[in-house]
Design an enzyme around this catalytic site. Structure first.
Site, PDB file in Angstrom:
ATOM      1  N   GLU A 185      42.336  37.090  55.787  1.00 30.21           N
ATOM      2  CA  GLU A 185      43.265  35.835  55.871  1.00 30.21           C
ATOM      3  C   GLU A 185      42.683  34.395  56.470  1.00 30.21           C
ATOM      4  O   GLU A 185      41.928  34.599  56.856  1.00 30.21           O
ATOM      5  CB  GLU A 185      44.194  36.690  57.317  1.00 30.21           C
ATOM      6  CG  GLU A 185      44.721  37.963  57.159  1.00 30.21           C
ATOM      7  CD  GLU A 185      45.277  38.813  58.138  1.00 30.21           C
ATOM      8  OE1 GLU A 185      44.989  37.872  59.375  1.00 30.21           O
ATOM      9  OE2 GLU A 185      46.001  39.997  58.402  1.00 30.21           O
ATOM     10  N   ASN A 218      41.047  42.609  53.554  1.00 27.77           N
ATOM     11  CA  ASN A 218      41.887  41.911  53.176  1.00 27.77           C
ATOM     12  C   ASN A 218      41.416  39.887  54.041  1.00 27.77           C
ATOM     13  O   ASN A 218      40.381  40.363  54.704  1.00 27.77           O
ATOM     14  CB  ASN A 218      43.457  41.739  54.029  1.00 27.77           C
ATOM     15  CG  ASN A 218      43.377  42.716  55.689  1.00 27.77           C
ATOM     16  OD1 ASN A 218      41.856  43.577  55.590  1.00 27.77           O
ATOM     17  ND2 ASN A 218      43.928  42.279  55.879  1.00 27.77           N
ATOM     18  N   GLU A 233      43.031  44.804  47.868  1.00 32.31           N
ATOM     19  CA  GLU A 233      42.861  45.199  46.654  1.00 32.31           C
ATOM     20  C   GLU A 233      42.831  44.315  45.524  1.00 32.31           C
ATOM     21  O   GLU A 233      42.015  43.775  44.653  1.00 32.31           O
ATOM     22  CB  GLU A 233      45.090  45.586  46.345  1.00 32.31           C
ATOM     23  CG  GLU A 233      45.004  47.134  47.387  1.00 32.31           C
ATOM     24  CD  GLU A 233      45.833  46.485  48.561  1.00 32.31           C
ATOM     25  OE1 GLU A 233      45.370  46.079  48.831  1.00 32.31           O
ATOM     26  OE2 GLU A 233      46.506  47.134  48.865  1.00 32.31           O
ATOM     27  N   CYS A 244      44.920  39.820  49.705  1.00 25.62           N
ATOM     28  CA  CYS A 244      45.055  41.577  50.129  1.00 25.62           C
ATOM     29  C   CYS A 244      43.463  41.994  49.889  1.00 25.62           C
ATOM     30  O   CYS A 244      42.868  41.763  48.537  1.00 25.62           O
ATOM     31  CB  CYS A 244      46.111  42.094  49.130  1.00 25.62           C
ATOM     32  SG  CYS A 244      47.419  41.344  50.264  1.00 25.62           S
ATOM     33  N   CYS A 251      50.523  42.704  44.850  1.00 23.81           N
ATOM     34  CA  CYS A 251      49.492  43.189  44.592  1.00 23.81           C
ATOM     35  C   CYS A 251      48.964  44.783  43.564  1.00 23.81           C
ATOM     36  O   CYS A 251      48.682  45.021  42.099  1.00 23.81           O
ATOM     37  CB  CYS A 251      48.491  44.532  45.468  1.00 23.81           C
ATOM     38  SG  CYS A 251      47.306  43.032  46.693  1.00 23.81           S
ATOM     39  N   CYS A 276      50.188  46.479  48.193  1.00 20.50           N
ATOM     40  CA  CYS A 276      52.109  45.553  48.333  1.00 20.50           C
ATOM     41  C   CYS A 276      52.253  45.550  47.647  1.00 20.50           C
ATOM     42  O   CYS A 276      51.913  45.822  45.988  1.00 20.50           O
ATOM     43  CB  CYS A 276      51.651  44.079  48.882  1.00 20.50           C
ATOM     44  SG  CYS A 276      50.963  43.024  48.091  1.00 20.50           S
TER      45      CYS A 276
HETATM   46  N1  THU Z   1      47.587  43.672  52.966  1.00 21.21           N
HETATM   47  C1  THU Z   1      46.924  44.772  52.352  1.00 21.21           C
HETATM   48  O1  THU Z   1      45.292  43.684  52.311  1.00 21.21           O
HETATM   49  N2  THU Z   1      46.381  44.654  50.834  1.00 21.21           N
HETATM   50  C2  THU Z   1      48.403  45.175  51.345  1.00 21.21           C
HETATM   51  O2  THU Z   1      48.685  45.872  50.099  1.00 21.21           O
HETATM   52  C3  THU Z   1      49.447  45.142  52.000  1.00 21.21           C
HETATM   53  C4  THU Z   1      48.970  44.661  52.833  1.00 21.21           C
HETATM   54  C5  THU Z   1      47.084  42.340  54.251  1.00 21.21           C
HETATM   55  C6  THU Z   1      48.039  41.375  53.819  1.00 21.21           C
HETATM   56  C7  THU Z   1      47.221  41.045  55.113  1.00 21.21           C
HETATM   57  O3  THU Z   1      45.711  40.462  55.430  1.00 21.21           O
HETATM   58  C8  THU Z   1      47.621  42.022  56.386  1.00 21.21           C
HETATM   59  O4  THU Z   1      47.425  42.960  55.550  1.00 21.21           O
HETATM   60  C9  THU Z   1      48.724  41.781  56.675  1.00 21.21           C
HETATM   61  O5  THU Z   1      50.236  42.158  55.196  1.00 21.21           O
END
Ligand code: THU
Length: 160
Positions: free
Chosen positions: A64, A62, A75, A73, A115, A112
């Site tokens: 940010e 991920n 994925e 994310c 994704c 999520c």
């Molecule tokens: N996140 C992911 O990378 N994948 C997911 O399927 C769920 C959430 C990340 C996004 C964000 O950077 C952090 O987790 C908190 O939501």
């Protein structure tokens, strides 16, 4: 009126060592990717590893952003990396792991909703299932044979 029952199935593993060799390697690659995540805001690091049909492994984590919704994310970083570097090469497996800097993530962390939809686009186009394996930092691991198990009644290009 008719009631429709939708069933989904998954396999639950107690330990990483219960996975086959290939899946263990992919999980280790996802763990390495997770350690390189850029998640200073959520402190929730996610790593993903994809196995392509040409045996190439693509990883992602991920990323940010100070403007929170601009982040991405793990994925989707991984599948879009695959889509951009190896267009139309089928994805066989997607392996995910997540760890927090604030507590021990001991439950499997599934992709999520956004994704799931993004993965569905690839699975729908390639007409072959993508196996998805996910865990937290420690603890049990879940494996589903296809994205369909995580996203029933999904939307795809056939509706357009
Ligand atoms: N996140 C992911 O990378 N994948 C997911 O399927 C769920 C959430 C990340 C996004 C964000 O950077 C952090 O987790 C908190 O939501």
């Amino acid at each position: 009126m008719k009631k429709i029952n939708v069933t989904t199935s998954a396999v639950l593993y107690d330990n990483l060592s219960d996975l086959n060799q290939e899946d263990q390697k992919l999980m280790n690659d996802a763990i390495e990717a997770r350690k390189k995540a850029y998640a200073p805001y959520s402190k929730f690091n996610v790593g993903a590893a994809l196995l392509l049909e040409n045996d190439i492994i693509i990883t992602g984590n991920n990323q940010e952003n100070a403007a929170y919704p601009s982040g991405m994310c793990a994925e989707r970083v991984a599948i879009w990396k695959a889509g951009s570097e190896y267009p139309r090469v089928k994805i066989k497996k997607l392996v995910i792991t997540a760890a927090s800097l604030e507590y021990t993530v001991d439950k499997p962390v599934g992709p999520c909703g956004a994704c799931r939809q993004a993965i569905h686009e690839f699975e729908f186009n390639q007409k072959e299932p993508i196996e998805i394996i996910f865990m937290g930092e420690v603890g049990k691991i879940i494996k589903v044979e296809s994205l369909v198990s995580l996203l029933p009644f999904s939307f795809d290009s056939s509706f357009l």
